[in-house]
Scaffold this motif. Structure first.
Motif, PDB file in Angstrom:
ATOM      1  N   SER A 287       0.828  -1.200   0.000  1.00  0.00           N
ATOM      2  CA  SER A 287       0.000   0.000   0.000  1.00  0.00           C
ATOM      3  C   SER A 287       0.866   1.255   0.000  1.00  0.00           C
ATOM      4  CB  SER A 287      -0.931  -0.001   1.216  1.00  0.00           C
ATOM      5  OG  SER A 287      -1.731   1.167   1.245  1.00  0.00           O
ATOM      6  N   GLY A 288       1.994   1.189   0.697  1.00  0.00           N
ATOM      7  CA  GLY A 288       2.926   2.315   0.716  1.00  0.00           C
ATOM      8  C   GLY A 288       3.573   2.572  -0.625  1.00  0.00           C
ATOM      9  N   LEU A 289       3.482   1.584  -1.528  1.00  0.00           N
ATOM     10  CA  LEU A 289       3.965   1.748  -2.901  1.00  0.00           C
ATOM     11  C   LEU A 289       2.834   2.140  -3.850  1.00  0.00           C
ATOM     12  CD1 LEU A 289       6.318  -1.359  -3.235  1.00  0.00           C
ATOM     13  CD2 LEU A 289       7.033   1.046  -3.257  1.00  0.00           C
ATOM     14  N   GLY A 290       1.634   2.313  -3.306  1.00  0.00           N
ATOM     15  CA  GLY A 290       0.489   2.633  -4.140  1.00  0.00           C
ATOM     16  C   GLY A 290      -0.207   1.426  -4.712  1.00  0.00           C
ATOM     17  N   LEU A 291       0.078   0.239  -4.168  1.00  0.00           N
ATOM     18  CA  LEU A 291      -0.529  -0.996  -4.645  1.00  0.00           C
ATOM     19  C   LEU A 291      -1.487  -1.527  -3.586  1.00  0.00           C
ATOM     20  CD1 LEU A 291       2.709  -2.635  -6.093  1.00  0.00           C
ATOM     21  CD2 LEU A 291       0.800  -1.719  -7.423  1.00  0.00           C
ATOM     22  N   ALA A 292      -2.768  -1.468  -3.875  1.00  0.00           N
ATOM     23  CA  ALA A 292      -3.766  -1.933  -2.911  1.00  0.00           C
ATOM     24  C   ALA A 292      -5.029  -2.350  -3.650  1.00  0.00           C
ATOM     25  CB  ALA A 292      -4.083  -0.823  -1.900  1.00  0.00           C
ATOM     26  N   GLY A 293      -5.771  -3.255  -3.033  1.00  0.00           N
ATOM     27  CA  GLY A 293      -7.047  -3.697  -3.593  1.00  0.00           C
ATOM     28  C   GLY A 293      -6.894  -4.854  -4.551  1.00  0.00           C
ATOM     29  N   PRO A 294      -7.989  -5.573  -4.807  1.00  0.00           N
ATOM     30  CA  PRO A 294      -7.947  -6.815  -5.591  1.00  0.00           C
ATOM     31  C   PRO A 294      -7.572  -6.631  -7.057  1.00  0.00           C
ATOM     32  CG  PRO A 294     -10.203  -6.232  -5.007  1.00  0.00           C
ATOM     33  CD  PRO A 294      -9.326  -5.326  -4.225  1.00  0.00           C
ATOM     34  N   ALA A 295      -7.591  -5.436  -7.573  1.00  0.00           N
ATOM     35  CA  ALA A 295      -7.154  -5.225  -8.951  1.00  0.00           C
ATOM     36  C   ALA A 295      -5.637  -5.143  -9.060  1.00  0.00           C
ATOM     37  CB  ALA A 295      -7.774  -3.951  -9.520  1.00  0.00           C
ATOM     38  N   HIS A 296      -4.988  -4.856  -7.947  1.00  0.00           N
ATOM     39  CA  HIS A 296      -3.548  -4.594  -7.977  1.00  0.00           C
ATOM     40  C   HIS A 296      -2.719  -5.547  -7.128  1.00  0.00           C
ATOM     41  CE1 HIS A 296      -4.532  -0.861 -10.028  1.00  0.00           C
ATOM     42  NE2 HIS A 296      -5.405  -0.604  -9.078  1.00  0.00           N
ATOM     43  N   VAL A 297      -3.345  -6.191  -6.142  1.00  0.00           N
ATOM     44  CA  VAL A 297      -2.620  -7.073  -5.220  1.00  0.00           C
ATOM     45  C   VAL A 297      -3.347  -8.405  -5.130  1.00  0.00           C
ATOM     46  CG1 VAL A 297      -1.807  -7.406  -2.852  1.00  0.00           C
ATOM     47  CG2 VAL A 297      -1.778  -5.117  -3.859  1.00  0.00           C
ATOM     48  N   ALA A 298      -2.581  -9.484  -5.218  1.00  0.00           N
ATOM     49  CA  ALA A 298      -3.127 -10.833  -5.037  1.00  0.00           C
ATOM     50  C   ALA A 298      -2.389 -11.527  -3.899  1.00  0.00           C
ATOM     51  CB  ALA A 298      -2.998 -11.649  -6.320  1.00  0.00           C
TER      52      ALA A 298
ATOM     53  N   TYR B 208      10.168 -10.151   7.248  1.00  0.00           N
ATOM     54  CA  TYR B 208      10.078  -8.986   8.144  1.00  0.00           C
ATOM     55  C   TYR B 208      11.145  -7.992   7.722  1.00  0.00           C
ATOM     56  CZ  TYR B 208      10.644  -6.006  12.251  1.00  0.00           C
ATOM     57  OH  TYR B 208      10.750  -4.919  13.088  1.00  0.00           O
ATOM     58  N   LEU B 209      10.707  -6.804   7.331  1.00  0.00           N
ATOM     59  CA  LEU B 209      11.605  -5.749   6.885  1.00  0.00           C
ATOM     60  C   LEU B 209      11.336  -4.498   7.696  1.00  0.00           C
ATOM     61  CD1 LEU B 209      10.983  -6.274   3.066  1.00  0.00           C
ATOM     62  CD2 LEU B 209      13.127  -6.794   4.218  1.00  0.00           C
ATOM     63  N   ALA B 210      12.390  -3.796   8.062  1.00  0.00           N
ATOM     64  CA  ALA B 210      12.227  -2.549   8.806  1.00  0.00           C
ATOM     65  C   ALA B 210      13.423  -1.650   8.538  1.00  0.00           C
ATOM     66  CB  ALA B 210      12.105  -2.827  10.307  1.00  0.00           C
ATOM     67  N   ASP B 211      13.154  -0.461   8.040  1.00  0.00           N
ATOM     68  CA  ASP B 211      14.194   0.524   7.760  1.00  0.00           C
ATOM     69  C   ASP B 211      13.884   1.788   8.565  1.00  0.00           C
ATOM     70  OD1 ASP B 211      15.997   2.339   6.776  1.00  0.00           O
ATOM     71  OD2 ASP B 211      15.497   2.051   4.672  1.00  0.00           O
ATOM     72  N   PRO B 212      14.756   2.171   9.501  1.00  0.00           N
ATOM     73  CA  PRO B 212      14.462   3.360  10.308  1.00  0.00           C
ATOM     74  C   PRO B 212      14.407   4.649   9.498  1.00  0.00           C
ATOM     75  CG  PRO B 212      16.719   2.609  10.675  1.00  0.00           C
ATOM     76  CD  PRO B 212      16.035   1.544   9.867  1.00  0.00           C
ATOM     77  N   ALA B 213      14.954   4.620   8.276  1.00  0.00           N
ATOM     78  CA  ALA B 213      15.014   5.833   7.470  1.00  0.00           C
ATOM     79  C   ALA B 213      13.820   6.003   6.542  1.00  0.00           C
ATOM     80  CB  ALA B 213      16.302   5.854   6.649  1.00  0.00           C
ATOM     81  N   ALA B 214      12.966   4.964   6.429  1.00  0.00           N
ATOM     82  CA  ALA B 214      11.839   5.045   5.497  1.00  0.00           C
ATOM     83  C   ALA B 214      10.713   4.153   5.968  1.00  0.00           C
ATOM     84  CB  ALA B 214      12.280   4.638   4.087  1.00  0.00           C
ATOM     85  N   PRO B 215       9.459   4.579   5.781  1.00  0.00           N
ATOM     86  CA  PRO B 215       8.317   3.748   6.174  1.00  0.00           C
ATOM     87  C   PRO B 215       8.127   2.592   5.204  1.00  0.00           C
ATOM     88  CG  PRO B 215       7.559   5.737   5.072  1.00  0.00           C
ATOM     89  CD  PRO B 215       9.045   5.884   5.224  1.00  0.00           C
ATOM     90  N   PRO B 216       7.293   1.609   5.577  1.00  0.00           N
ATOM     91  CA  PRO B 216       7.021   0.490   4.672  1.00  0.00           C
ATOM     92  C   PRO B 216       6.482   0.978   3.331  1.00  0.00           C
ATOM     93  CG  PRO B 216       6.215   0.000   6.870  1.00  0.00           C
ATOM     94  CD  PRO B 216       6.615   1.444   6.872  1.00  0.00           C
ATOM     95  N   GLY B 217       7.033   0.462   2.283  1.00  0.00           N
ATOM     96  CA  GLY B 217       6.674   0.899   0.935  1.00  0.00           C
ATOM     97  C   GLY B 217       7.815   1.692   0.351  1.00  0.00           C
ATOM     98  N   PRO B 218       8.005   2.937   0.786  1.00  0.00           N
ATOM     99  CA  PRO B 218       9.173   3.685   0.334  1.00  0.00           C
ATOM    100  C   PRO B 218      10.503   3.003   0.661  1.00  0.00           C
ATOM    101  CG  PRO B 218       7.556   5.200   1.246  1.00  0.00           C
ATOM    102  CD  PRO B 218       7.028   3.803   1.493  1.00  0.00           C
ATOM    103  N   ASP B 219      10.507   2.139   1.673  1.00  0.00           N
ATOM    104  CA  ASP B 219      11.764   1.462   2.022  1.00  0.00           C
ATOM    105  C   ASP B 219      12.210   0.459   0.956  1.00  0.00           C
ATOM    106  OD1 ASP B 219       9.734  -0.388   2.627  1.00  0.00           O
ATOM    107  OD2 ASP B 219      10.830  -1.272   4.286  1.00  0.00           O
TER     108      ASP B 219
END
Length: 289
Positions: A52-63, A117-128
């Motif tokens: 979702s943080g990459l702009g990908l959400a919903g059944p048309a875009h994510v499976a 499990y991914l976590a980057d202190p410099a960027a939120p999920p998606g932009p990371d």
């Protein structure tokens, strides 16, 4: 979502959530690995939030694919994504993508492991993980990775360990057979041999959460060195460096412990380096599946 200026017009995403999680048994006899909580958030929800943080959400875009304990995955996802339920045994990472060929329908596909499990202190999920898409030529296979301790070790790619996400062009997805197969042998290694694979470095923290030790480590990372206690939990005992789920009760003493929602620690108990489920099942972090 566009991958890059002048590049592919649209990217879709597939979250792989069909696996049995055998190394996390007996925890995964209760819930599929994709729904195991890390930092009180199911792993699958973390993956969907990242997309979702990459702009990908919903059944048309994510499976999301499902097989083992599929009913739980289906109920949890609901209408947030397109669902692909594999009959019988899981089809593997490549077979699972191939089974979604009609839904992918000509698009490049970002494939993510639900248990990453991914976590980057410099960027939120998606932009990371956005660097995986930035400047992509639409032709090469891309993998997200981190420098390996031994760059020459089997299983590495250009000296990197894979960290859960790959980007595949449609031309390599189109002809994948719907049989049990994995992306390593079906797509990644052939692309590497053809000089058509590149690794994008992930700067944050990664755990694949596949073993009790790594699953505990990911939870402790999410707790940031403290106690992460759900507001609906009750702690009257001592709790340090732990994650406590909703409805859990800590009457005793816990450290470096994960308590799933509804779990109880009696007043006479002292837990260290374990994961406990709501029915009392307790798995040491050094346990092997």
């Amino acid at each position: 979502m566009t991958a890059a200026a002048g590049g592919p017009a649209e990217v879709c995403a597939v979250v792989l959530a069909a696996g049995e999680g055998t190394r996390l048994r007996p925890l995964t006899e209760r819930v599929p690995k994709a729904l195991c909580p890390v930092g009180n958030v199911p792993l699958l929800d973390r993956a969907l939030t990242r997309l979702s943080g990459l702009g990908l959400a919903g059944p048309a875009h994510v499976a999301v694919n499902a097989c083992y304990l599929a009913d739980q995955v289906v109920a949890h996802v609901g209408d947030r994504a397109h669902l692909s339920v594999e009959p019988g045994a899981p089809l593997g990472t490549a077979g699972g993508v191939a089974n979604l060929r009609d839904w992918i329908d000509g698009r490049p596909v970002l494939v993510g492991n639900a248990d990453a499990y991914l976590a980057d202190p410099a960027a939120p999920p998606g932009p990371d993980v956005a660097a995986l898409l930035d400047g992509w030529d639409g032709h090469r296979v891309r993998l997200l990775g981190q420098p390996a301790a031994d760059p020459a070790a089997p299983g590495t790619f250009a000296g990197h360990d894979f960290t859960g996400f790959s980007l595949l062009p449609w031309r390599l997805v189109r002809d994948l057979p719907v049989v049990f197969s994995d992306l390593v042998r079906a797509v990644w290694r052939p692309a590497e041999a053809a000089g058509a694979l590149e690794v994008v470095a992930y700067p944050g923290t990664f755990y694949d959460t596949g073993t009790p030790a790594d699953y505990l480590a990911a939870n402790l990372h999410a707790a940031a060195g403290g106690a992460l206690v759900d507001p609906a939990a009750t702690v009257t005992g001592h709790c340090a460096e732990s994650v406590v789920g909703a409805g859990a009760r800590v009457l005793g003493d816990v450290r470096r412990t994960v308590l799933w929602p509804g779990a109880t620690v009696r007043a006479d108990e002292r837990l260290r380096d374990v994961i406990r489920a709501s029915d009392g099942c307790t798995v040491p972090a050094n346990a092997r599946g």
